[in-house]
Design an enzyme around this catalytic site. Structure first.
Site, mmCIF file in Angstrom:
data_model
loop_
_atom_site.group_PDB
_atom_site.id
_atom_site.type_symbol
_atom_site.label_atom_id
_atom_site.label_comp_id
_atom_site.label_asym_id
_atom_site.label_seq_id
_atom_site.Cartn_x
_atom_site.Cartn_y
_atom_site.Cartn_z
ATOM 1 N N ILE A 99 -19.413 52.578 -83.098
ATOM 2 C CA ILE A 99 -19.323 53.974 -82.691
ATOM 3 C C ILE A 99 -19.234 54.877 -83.918
ATOM 4 O O ILE A 99 -18.773 54.447 -84.974
ATOM 5 C CB ILE A 99 -18.116 54.183 -81.740
ATOM 6 C CG1 ILE A 99 -18.131 55.567 -81.094
ATOM 7 C CG2 ILE A 99 -16.812 53.885 -82.440
ATOM 8 C CD1 ILE A 99 -17.135 55.742 -79.953
ATOM 9 N N CYS A 100 -19.701 56.096 -83.760
ATOM 10 C CA CYS A 100 -19.586 57.167 -84.747
ATOM 11 C C CYS A 100 -20.473 56.881 -85.970
ATOM 12 O O CYS A 100 -21.678 56.837 -85.870
ATOM 13 C CB CYS A 100 -18.121 57.398 -85.107
ATOM 14 S SG CYS A 100 -17.802 58.929 -86.005
#
Length: 181
Positions: A99-100
């Site tokens: 994620i991110c």
């Protein structure tokens, strides 16, 4: 078994939300302190990891999860253990999630997103070399699951839950915490 790789500078919300959701679903989740037993998040929150890399049994991994955050994501990518673990788990036919910044820096840096739909933190899409970038909270393409950022942590966590436990379980967890899917 789910292994969450934590390195100093990880994004706390992105790490803890999936851990919490998966544990609510009854999944065995272990944190792995890539930079040591005590790992400090990007906002100064310390966590004590369950395991160190040498205590990790990758043969038991159903999913590896790489949270974002800076410099956590760069610290993950700098780790031979992390890169080797990601390759092994994918080669064994299991899930890798990020994620991110992690989809861009780690998965993109390893060349694992070519031809895959994926998402990451806005403005980091160029690092997802060969990926079909999506402007959505979460993308599940084959054995790779990616999330946009801290604001998408719950959507991402529920997608991990669905991949491992099925849609019905993910929906039950969402309802139990009053999250509208």
């Amino acid at each position: 078994m789910v292994y969450v790789f934590l390195a100093d500078g990880f994004e706390e919300v992105e790490a803890l939300t999936p851990i919490d959701v998966l544990r609510r679903a009854g999944v065995d989740v272990r944190t792995v302190g890539v930079t040591g037993k005590t790992v400090t998040g990007s906002h100064g929150v310390p966590m004590i990891a369950d395991l160190l890399p040498e205590e990790t049994d990758l043969a038991s991994a159903d999913l590896i999860f790489l949270p974002g955050g800076m410099p956590g994501t760069k610290n993950l990518y700098a780790s031979d253990f992390v890169r080797n673990a990601v390759e092994k788990v994918l080669a064994d036919g299991h899930y890798v999630s990020a994620i991110c910044a992690a989809p861009s820096i780690v998965l993109g840096g390893m060349g694992l997103l070519k031809g895959k739909r994926a998402t990451c933190y806005p403005g980091m899409e160029d690092g997802m070399v060969g990926a079909i970038a999506q402007d959505v909270p979460c993308v599940w393409d084959g054995k790779i699951i990616t999330g946009r950022g801290a604001g998408a942590a719950f959507d991402f966590a529920l997608t991990l839950c669905e991949a491992l436990c099925g849609r019905e379980t993910a929906d039950k967890i969402a309802a139990s915490v009053c999250y509208a899917r």
